[in-house]
Scaffold this active site. Sequence first.
Site, short mmCIF file in Angstrom:
data_model
loop_
_atom_site.label_atom_id
_atom_site.label_comp_id
_atom_site.label_asym_id
_atom_site.label_seq_id
_atom_site.Cartn_x
_atom_site.Cartn_y
_atom_site.Cartn_z
N ASN A 249 58.83 -17.63 43.41
CA ASN A 249 57.19 -18.25 43.57
C ASN A 249 57.74 -19.60 44.01
OD1 ASN A 249 55.53 -16.67 41.20
ND2 ASN A 249 57.35 -16.80 39.90
N GLU A 333 62.02 -12.71 31.12
CA GLU A 333 61.07 -13.17 32.60
C GLU A 333 61.31 -13.11 33.93
OE1 GLU A 333 58.99 -15.41 35.19
OE2 GLU A 333 58.46 -15.31 32.91
N ASP A 358 62.15 -7.71 34.84
CA ASP A 358 61.24 -6.94 34.95
C ASP A 358 60.31 -6.97 33.55
OD1 ASP A 358 57.90 -6.30 36.58
OD2 ASP A 358 58.47 -4.90 35.73
N GLY A 359 58.87 -6.97 33.20
CA GLY A 359 58.63 -6.72 31.32
C GLY A 359 59.02 -5.82 31.55
N ASP A 376 52.15 -11.57 28.69
CA ASP A 376 51.08 -13.01 29.39
C ASP A 376 51.90 -13.04 30.82
OD1 ASP A 376 50.38 -15.21 29.43
OD2 ASP A 376 51.90 -16.10 28.79
#
Length: 535
Positions: A249, A333, A358-359, A376
Amino acid sequence: MRPILKNKLYLYLTEFFAGMSVMAVELGASRLLAPYFSSSQIVWTIIIGTIMIAMALGNLYGGRAADKDPNPDKLYSRIIIAAVWIAAIPVVGKYIIIGISALLIFTVSNNFLVIAGFVACMVIFVFPLFLLGTVTPSLVKFSVDSLDDSGSVVGKLNASNTIGSIIGTFVPTFISIPAVGTAVSFLIFAGILLLLCIVYFISPTVNFMEVKKVHFSIVLFIVCCLLGHDNSFAFWQTDLTYEGESIYNYLQVKENDNQVILSTNVLFGTQSVYQKEKGPTGFYYDHAMAAVYMGAKSDSQEPTKILVLGNGSGTYATQCKRYFDNVEVTGVEIDQKITDLAHEYFSLPEDVPVVTYDGRAYLNVIDEKYDVIMVDAYQDITIPFQMSSVEFFTLVKEHLTDNGVMVVNLNMRSDKADNINYYIADTIGQVFPNIMTSNVQGNTNRILYASMNDDMIAKLNAGVESEQDEDLLYMMSKVQQNIVSYEPGNLILTDDKAPVELLGMEIIDELITNEVEYYKRIYKEEGLEGLLTLI
């Protein structure tokens, strides 16, 4: 022909560094565009398509030019121009993106992200990659001495290009961008190309014009290094607490007296808002805390176990820990840098463990069950398809207790038929029989609650009736006023078919249109002067 070209190793090195630079620029392009247009598959498609266009045109031109005038000086001159252009991208690229966006936002009604991203990519990246596309056909012309070894030579050139491309793929992603940022990464690979050309032009048979060309390119490169090493994408904002990049990011932290805000995009979207003082946030976290009442165990002595997929800066975890005494919160996260920022700027409680994973992958490797699972991980258009499918929500259900609740933050609310929110809600309806939604007033979030338990609302109401905290009573009153039952339709997303980014883009276009309508009207009625008076 210069003596240096008699050594085919130098030609292979040229091919190697050209291939490496193409891939490095491609990855750099994704990081340059992501803060403005997101990092979705749509943006990647634009980047890859644009680069393929540039390379194809470069191959055609390079082959024709090599046949017409097989002068290696011209090839290495083109590489010098490409190197200087790439070095200039950190200096002017972000201004070009903002300029193009500002022009198009007043003229484009639909598909703004696609059009603006494509135009920006064409303007910034096509020309240098077109020039690098001329390398392979030109080197074939210089390398092949006879038909007897032509296949072997061409094979070695292609292998050199491919190996360079492999290195140019891994180095920016795992080394240079995380270590020194996107801007410096562009400068590094531009410098490599420039050094390659300097070695060529300072070889024997140097003339005045060649020396002048080399000196001029070096001066331009130094200027770009001095002006382009700044990694600020939001160059118009001077009050940022933090601005940087991670593997995943672009990251921006803003702070005022009351709040700390995390954004992963320059032009639209806020990912987290942390209230420094305990109290209602006015954001979706307040509504999402209703799931704690819905999923709480009947035995009040046992802690309510909460899992947050997409923990971000930890605002939801923080709010839960602030207001509920008997909860255990675990965050997941994927971006470790965001977790670091959560501890540094967002006061994430030390007793909230955060797993860097990774979720969905995390759910695949654990057996534990939770009373509440908060999903989320959705950011603007970049909704991960693997966390929006029937298969994913089935996996979530398997990790909930019998009366557990999944709460999902849908952050692009729209009442337009067949939008992304309806797709996700309908998909959840294939897995959970009981679904409730609550719109968050004042922003575009919609909270969805799903459970196998028919008594979600009854448990919420019972919990609120016994609640003494005035803040919680206020927040839950907002939920009770807005919560409604959702009847799922047949808009289903699966691992095989989940066009979440195209669906998300439609909502982004709608949101952008609504945001700029006021400015369009001012521009139409008063022109540029009217807009300037608003600044």
